[in-house]
Structure formats: structure tokens, C-alpha cells
Scaffold this active site. Structure first.
Site, PDB file in Angstrom:
ATOM      1  N   LYS A 157       0.856  -1.178   0.000  1.00 46.54           N
ATOM      2  CA  LYS A 157       0.000   0.000   0.000  1.00 46.54           C
ATOM      3  C   LYS A 157       0.902   1.241   0.000  1.00 46.54           C
ATOM      4  O   LYS A 157       2.065   1.097   0.360  1.00 46.54           O
ATOM      5  CB  LYS A 157      -0.964  -0.027   1.178  1.00 46.54           C
ATOM      6  N   ASP A 186      -2.326  -5.542   2.783  1.00 44.93           N
ATOM      7  CA  ASP A 186      -2.803  -4.604   3.784  1.00 44.93           C
ATOM      8  C   ASP A 186      -2.375  -5.237   5.093  1.00 44.93           C
ATOM      9  O   ASP A 186      -2.955  -6.247   5.511  1.00 44.93           O
ATOM     10  CB  ASP A 186      -4.327  -4.464   3.724  1.00 44.93           C
ATOM     11  N   HIS A 187      -1.341  -4.703   5.712  1.00 42.15           N
ATOM     12  CA  HIS A 187      -0.741  -5.474   6.809  1.00 42.15           C
ATOM     13  C   HIS A 187      -1.696  -5.658   7.990  1.00 42.15           C
ATOM     14  O   HIS A 187      -1.491  -6.536   8.813  1.00 42.15           O
ATOM     15  CB  HIS A 187       0.628  -4.915   7.218  1.00 42.15           C
ATOM     16  N   GLU A 225      -2.150   6.468  17.359  1.00 36.09           N
ATOM     17  CA  GLU A 225      -0.696   6.236  17.403  1.00 36.09           C
ATOM     18  C   GLU A 225      -0.062   7.340  18.227  1.00 36.09           C
ATOM     19  O   GLU A 225      -0.528   8.480  18.201  1.00 36.09           O
ATOM     20  CB  GLU A 225      -0.111   6.298  15.992  1.00 36.09           C
ATOM     21  N   HIS A 249      -6.500   0.188   6.013  1.00 36.83           N
ATOM     22  CA  HIS A 249      -6.577  -0.626   7.223  1.00 36.83           C
ATOM     23  C   HIS A 249      -7.948  -0.555   7.914  1.00 36.83           C
ATOM     24  O   HIS A 249      -8.515  -1.559   8.298  1.00 36.83           O
ATOM     25  CB  HIS A 249      -5.510  -0.185   8.229  1.00 36.83           C
TER      26      HIS A 249
HETATM   27  C1  BG6 Z   1       1.024   2.192   7.853  1.00 37.37           C
HETATM   28  C2  BG6 Z   1       0.918   3.684   7.747  1.00 37.37           C
HETATM   29  O1  BG6 Z   1       0.338   1.574   6.808  1.00 37.37           O
HETATM   30  O2  BG6 Z   1       0.497   1.768   9.095  1.00 37.37           O
HETATM   31  C3  BG6 Z   1       1.641   4.350   8.908  1.00 37.37           C
HETATM   32  O3  BG6 Z   1       1.456   4.132   6.520  1.00 37.37           O
HETATM   33  C4  BG6 Z   1       1.160   3.806  10.219  1.00 37.37           C
HETATM   34  O4  BG6 Z   1       1.468   5.767   8.872  1.00 37.37           O
HETATM   35  C5  BG6 Z   1       1.178   2.285  10.226  1.00 37.37           C
HETATM   36  O5  BG6 Z   1       2.013   4.296  11.240  1.00 37.37           O
HETATM   37  C6  BG6 Z   1       0.508   1.736  11.467  1.00 37.37           C
HETATM   38  O6  BG6 Z   1       0.710   0.358  11.555  1.00 37.37           O
HETATM   39  P1  BG6 Z   1       0.651  -0.406  12.950  1.00 37.37           P
HETATM   40  O7  BG6 Z   1       0.769  -1.840  12.573  1.00 37.37           O
HETATM   41  O8  BG6 Z   1       1.805   0.105  13.758  1.00 37.37           O
HETATM   42  O9  BG6 Z   1      -0.663  -0.052  13.563  1.00 37.37           O
END
Ligand code: BG6
Length: 500
Positions: A157, A186-187, A225, A249
Site C-alpha cells: 500500500k 494490507d498489513h 498512534e 486498514h
Molecule cells: C502504515 C501507515 O500503513 O500503518 C503508517 O502508513 C502507520 O502511517 C502504520 O504508522 C501503522 O501500523 P501499525 O501496525 O503500527 O498499527
């Protein structure tokens, strides 16, 4: 599932994501014994490096594998490092790929990877189509997504910048690869707790009968975050929270909450239902709707624990007059039988007091109040699904306060994943890479899913960019967002700020 022998080519191999996420994920798969007998990684990018230099960079001297390299048996680490090779692509990703093809073919022969190649594009989206075309020109894309001798492509992404650009990207990739060969990452879908949304819903008869407008008052999702934009100001200022987090996400999480039960757990069945869910989100079109149901904000300088924290506009790479949102809150409805008139509130932001992602299902209060002493602000049942951290599920329900009368208090029934003694939560990238290696696309976004998500987000982006008098509300870094964001959720007793 079995993993067949294969060669993984990583484009953008000298970049941060490769060292920070991909190689450590591969290392953990290796350590867990998940590699097939023959598995080779070929890094490719514009930097000039030898195989040995690449191994040094991503394994031996990598800050992300420091602990492992220090503590594990040297021969064990060497065996891992030795599957890494590197191919210089010259000045640009759009140059001749003959050398790359020759390298792939000779490694394939030497290492017996059976002509099965997976291409991982850890590059900006503008390079997806040119890389796919070059691979196709070299005859490297023919094959299937599934069988022996497969060819697959994984893309990162952001997938597009708008509906139109996402459609172009899909068309561009589909010229050279069939949809079942394309894996869009999409992790969040790789997170154990996100997948658990499906199990919580569809394997318990205590939740599913209540999972609708008759029993649910509203649904609230918070993604907070504590970090700011870090070193990604240049990227982020053109993106903003809605594109960076919400379109991908968070709408993925929404789709899992909203979807109907799939016939079974096949990738296509699950994704068919997710697309239907995303298509049923009511698209907001009028300025009035957009005004009342969307809010953006931006963190401003503040002091956290006596230390000054920069405001967003002071960040490197950010326009000092930027209106880009680091906070986005959206209220919306879902136009289908199950969810009619049930509000969904979703917010995401950087520089919040704590890092947390959670889904809160607020149930309606019972139709008739037998006990008059209930605390009016805290009388609904809640199901709280903690996506991260402290992964788990919390149910809040009423119990009698000991003593005279019938005073009701909320009690917690709390499950922590960490309490499962044999739980070993795989990192999202680990899980997703392993799935792709096995050809399982369940946790990857399909073209129509991505487009349906953009179709919902596009009018909001358009309104924020060009609407009349759209504010970007300031909030001090380290707080729960703009004061005015409470107005958005006022009818539902306000936001739940975890940890407060
Ligand atoms: C990413 C975003 O896809 O996901 C980042 O580009 C964000 O901005 C991150 O910090 C958050 O991932 P996680 O797994 O730490 O919640």
C-alpha cells in the site's frame, strides 16, 4: 498447507521496508521451519551491491536483526544469509531487465526453485506498472497464481491515491498478471486479532444473533498512534490520515464487522462478502452530510512530560501551511438489512496519548429498565475487541452491587491472547508472506475491494480539498484530538478513550 520451492524477487531491496519488515519476517519464517526445501531471495534495486554486501546490509549488519545475529549460532545465521542474492537494476526500474531475467533463470536452475517466482514490489506505486511490464517483456509473468511453476506479484500500500488512480493501477497490473496472481498487501489483515474478528463473529452463537441493528446501538473504532509523521513528512503531507490509514486498514476492519457470513472460509467466498459490505457503506455526497459527519484535525506543538513536541507543520517535508489531516473522524451508515440506521464512528490519528487500535460494539440498553439506579452513562453492554496492543476481547456487563437494593455496576470479562500458553502471535508480515508463498490470498485485498473502499473515501477527500470553509482543527500533540470531535459522536455518549 505446503509451501513449494520458489524464488522471491524483492524490488526496492535496498529500501527501509525490506530491511525493517521483510527480511526480519523471512528470518522468523526460517527460524520457525516454514521455508520449503529450496528457497531463494533475490534483492533488486538501483543501488550497486554485491551478494555479500546485500547479506551484510540486510542480515549481518542490520539493526533489525541485531539480537538474532548476536545470539544465534553463526552457522544458523549464515545458512539464512546465504539464500540472499542481489541484482543491480541499473539507473532506473524502467531499464532493460535482460540481466535480471538471466539471473533469475540461473538461480532457478542452480537452486532448483522449479520455475516458481514471486515478485515483491516494495517500491512506490508509480513503479508497479513499469515493473510488471518489464517482467512481462521478459516472459516472466506467465504462469498461474496457484500451481507449480507459479508467478505471483505482491504490491504494497498505498494502492492508489483516489478511486481513479486505483482503477488505473488495477488495469495496469491486470494487463500483465491475472487477478489470482496479484496479492495486494494490507498489513492489518495479517494481524491475528483482525482475523479473529471473523472467528469471534462466525463461530460463536452468543454474538452472531445480536450482531445487527436490533441489538447494536453503534460501532466505534479507534486507531491511535503516539508517533507523529516521523521521517515520512514528504509522503504523509500528500497523503494524510484518510488515505494512509482509513481507506485501507480501517475500512478492512469495517468490512469484517459489517460483512454477512461467508459460505465457507475460502479466499473468494470471504472476499465476495467483504466487497458486498464495502459497497453497502452509504457514500456521502452532499456538502451538508460531509460537513456533519466528517472531521479532520492536525496536531500542533505541545509539551509532553516537559519536552516540547513539534507541531505537524514544523515537521520535515511538510508544507508550513499544510491542511493535511493527521486526525480523521468519520461517522457513516451502512445501507443494508442488517445495519440500517446504526451509526459507525471511526477515527484515526497520530500524536495521541497512547497507541491503541480497538473496536467497540455498543449494545442497546434493554427495552425496559427494571433497575432504576443504573449509571445512565454506563449502562450499555460493550464488546471491546483490542486489535493492538494487549490483544484480546473484553465484555462489559451488568452485575449487582453487593448490599441492599438492586444497584447495577459494570463488570469486565477480559480475555488476553497472551494468556493462551501456547500462543505465538506471528507478526503481520510473517503471516502474509507465508500465505503468499502458499498461494493463499484470503488475507490480501482484491481489486474490487480496494476500489469499493476508494469509492467511499473519494467524496470525503474531494470535500476536504475543495469544500467551502472546511476546517482543519488543531489539537495539541499527545491529546485525544480536536475538542470539536466530540460533537460528531455526541448522540452516542462520546468517544471511549482507552486508558482514561
Ligand atoms: C502504515 C501507515 O500503513 O500503518 C503508517 O502508513 C502507520 O502511517 C502504520 O504508522 C501503522 O501500523 P501499525 O501496525 O503500527 O498499527
Amino acid at each position: 498447507n505446503s509451501t513449494s520451492n520458489q524464488l522471491l524477487v524483492i524490488f526496492g531491496a535496498s529500501g527501509d521496508l525490506t530491511a525493517r519488515k521483510l527480511i526480519p519476517a523471512l528470518y522468523h519464517l526460517y527460524e520457525g521451519g516454514h521455508f520449503p526445501e529450496n528457497f531463494v531471495v533475490l534483492g533488486a534495486s538501483r543501488s550497486n551491491m554485491s551478494d555479500e554486501e546485500f547479506r551484510k546490509k540486510v542480515v549481518y549488519e542490520s539493526p533489525y536483526l541485531k539480537e538474532e545475529v548476536k545470539t544465534k549460532d553463526a552457522a544458523f545465521i549464515k545458512k539464512f544469509a546465504d539464500i540472499m542474492y542481489y541484482q543491480d537494476l541499473g539507473d532506473d526500474y524502467d531499464s532493460d531487465y535482460t540481466d535480471l531475467k538471466n539471473r533469475i533463470e540461473s538461480l532457478d536452475k542452480e537452486c532448483k526453485t522449479n520455475g516458481s517466482f514471486m515478485f515483491y514490489l516494495s517500491t512506490p506505486p508509480s513503479l508497479y506498472e513499469p515493473i510488471a511490464k518489464n517482467l512481462s517483456d521478459q516472459g516472466l509473468t506467465k504462469g498461474s497464481g496457484n500451481d507449480k511453476g507459479f508467478r505471483r506479484i505482491i504490491v504494497e500500500k498505498p494502492f492508489g491515491y483516489s478511486l481513479e488512480t486505483a482503477q488505473e493501477l488495477n488495469k495496469g497490473l491486470q494487463k500483465y498478471f491475472k487477478e489470482n496472481q496479484i496479492f495486494r498487501i494490507d498489513h492489518y489483515l495479517g494481524k491475528e486479532t483482525v482475523q479473529n474478528l471473523l472467528v469471534t463473529r462466525f463461530s460463536n452463537s452468543i454474538f452472531e444473533p445480536l450482531w445487527n441493528r436490533n441489538y447494536i446501538h453503534h460501532v466505534e473504532i479507534t486507531n491511535a498512534e503516539t508517533v507523529g509523521v516521523e521521517k515520512r513528512g514528504g509522503y504523509y503531507d500528500k497523503s494524510g490520515a484518510l488515505r494512509d490509514m482509513f481507506q485501507s486498514h480501517l475500512l478492512q476492519i469495517v468490512s469484517l464487522i459489517v460483512m454477512e457470513p461467508p459460505i465457507n472460509s475460502n479466499a473468494e467466498e470471504i472476499r465476495n462478502e467483504k466487497v458486498k459490505a464495502l459497497k453497502s457503506l452509504r457514500i456521502m455526497r452532499s456538502e451538508e452530510e460531509l460537513f456533519h459527519n466528517t472531521m479532520r484535525g492536525q496536531y500542533v506543538a505541545s509539551s509532553i512530560n516537559g519536552k516540547r513536541v513539534k507541531g505537524y507543520r514544523e515537521e520535515e517535508g511538510v508544507d508550513p501551511e499544510s491542511k493535511t489531516e493527521t486526525y480523521a473522524a468519520i461517522k457513516f451508515f451502512v445501507d443494508n438489512w442488517r445495519w440500517k440506521d446504526t451509526p459507525f464512528y471511526v477515527r484515526t490519528a497520530k500524536q495521541m496519548p497512547t497507541k491503541v487500535t480497538e473496536v467497540v460494539i455498543h449494545f442497546k440498553t434493554p427495552h425496559h429498565q427494571v433497575f432504576k439506579d443504573q449509571d445512565i452513562n454506563n449502562k450499555d453492554n460493550k464488546l471491546i475487541i483490542r486489535i493492538q496492543p494487549d490483544e484480546g476481547i473484553l465484555i462489559k456487563f451488568g452485575v449487582k452491587v453487593p448490599g441492599q437494593g438492586f444497584q447495577v455496576e459494570r463488570a469486565n470479562m477480559d480475555f488476553y491472547y497472551s494468556s493462551l500458553s501456547d500462543s505465538n502471535i506471528m507478526d503481520a508480515y510473517e503471516r502474509l508472506l507465508l500465505d503468499a508463498m502458499q498461494g493463499d490470498a484470503t488475507l490480501y485485498a482484491r481489486a474490487d475491494e480496494v476500489e469499493a473502499a476508494w469509492a467511499f473515501v473519494d467524496p470525503i477527500l474531494e470535500y476536504w480539498a475543495n469544500g467551502q470553509d472546511v476546517n482543519t482543527y488543531g489539537y495539541p500533540a499527545g491529546t485525544w484530538g480536536p475538542k470539536d470531535s466530540d460533537d460528531l459522536i455526541e448522540d452516542s455518549n462520546g468517544w471511549r478513550n482507552p486508558g482514561e
